[in-house]
Write an enzyme that holds these catalytic residues in place. Structure first.
Site: not given
Ligand code: KPL
Length: 308
Positions: A12, A185, A256, A193, A253, A268, A8
């Site tokens: 998700g 990716k 993550s 990250n 952003n 991760e 969640p």
């Molecule tokens: O996939 C992403 C993440 O934050 O895991 C990116 C592409 C860096 C976008 O924030």
């Protein structure tokens, strides 16, 4: 079709909310019973680029309540895949397909080892989602989801997943080369990250400062070398330019991994820069920058309680 989304978190929750617009039976599986009951009661509130809207959804922590599913979609963090797969086992019948939309490399293999190769579908999603709280998510970015099988076959199930996504307003397509997509990716995540998690900067800032821009370029160049040696066909002609373009496109952003660090959660890193380091070492390709990023993020994770 009975579809179960496992996890969640941001992705998700957003996916469950979108898929609940379809006529299919959509479930969200949450390992936390109390949170599951709360989300079941409140539904999922979405805000952001698709407006403000709510989705009513079936949520449970007990797979026995769902019984067997047609499709299980894993959206848990990569370090929880093993545990999530074993919890989701009662959902898996002979014809059940399993889709992973997780970050990094290694999830397809973990799922296949436990549930069998044939049923696994890999995927990459560029949907932007930020979790605001249990059952509350910001739809932060539009982006396509690409799915495919490791053997490159285009099956009926792949087509129906694509149709389903498209029907609820999510761009989706099928690729015959899911490995190339996952590595493309991976290279973006390897460049962005860890560096955002260490510096606590938004994605866009990484290319504004000379120091971070240099480290990003070195990390990405090493990752490209590893991919090339493995004969992986990256989907971008100039992957380095692509990583910098992603920094610009997702400038605001919080990556993550930085979100994890700010919440003092595991990251991760093992599935991202850790993959480049392990594969680089196996192939005899020097990967000092990725090793440096891996070690620093590992130290941050291990020292949450000590940090000033
Ligand atoms: O996939 C992403 C993440 O934050 O895991 C990116 C592409 C860096 C976008 O924030």
């Amino acid at each position: 079709m009975k579809i179960v989304i496992v996890g969640p978190g941001a992705m998700g929750s957003l996916l469950a909310a979108f898929l609940s617009k379809s006529r299919e039976e959509i479930w969200l599986l949450d390992k936390n019973a109390e949170r599951a009951a709360r989300i079941q009661e409140s539904g999922i509130a979405v805000e952001g680029i698709s407006g403000s809207w709510e989705a009513k959804i079936r949520v449970t922590s007990d797979p026995a309540q769902i019984k067997q599913a047609d499709l299980v979609i894993f959206c848990v963090k990569s370090y929880h895949t093993k545990e999530a797969v074993s919890r989701a086992k009662p959902l898996v019948a002979e014809n059940t397909k399993v889709l992973t939309l997780q970050n990094g490399i290694g999830n397809i293999e973990i799922i296949a080892e436990s549930l069998g190769n044939e049923r696994v579908i890999g995927g990459v999603t560029n949907l932007g989602a930020t979790l605001l709280g249990p059952g509350k998510v910001r739809h932060a970015g539009k982006g396509e989801t690409v799915i495919g099988r490791a053997d490159g076959k285009i099956s009926v199930e792949l087509r129906s997943i694509r149709e389903l996504f498209n029907k609820v307003g999510l761009e989706a397509r099928i690729s015959r080369d899911i490995k190339g997509l996952l590595w493309s990716k991976l290279i973006i995540n390897a460049g962005i990250n860890a560096l955002t998690a260490i510096t606590r900067l938004n994605n866009g800032r990484l290319i504004e400062f000379e120091g971070t821009r240099k480290i990003l370029r070195e990390a990405v160049t090493e990752a490209i070398r590893v991919a090339k040696r493995k004969r992986i066909k990256l989907i971008y002609d100039d992957p380095l330019a692509k990583v910098e373009a992603v920094c610009e496109a997702t400038a605001g952003n919080v990556s993550s991994m930085l979100q994890d660090v700010l919440k003092k959660k595991p990251t991760e890193i093992d599935f991202i820069n850790g993959v480049i380091v392990r594969q680089g070492q196996e192939l005899g390709i020097p990967v000092p920058t990725n090793t440096f990023l891996l070690n620093l993020v590992k130290t941050i994770e291990a020292s949450y309680k000590l940090a000033l």
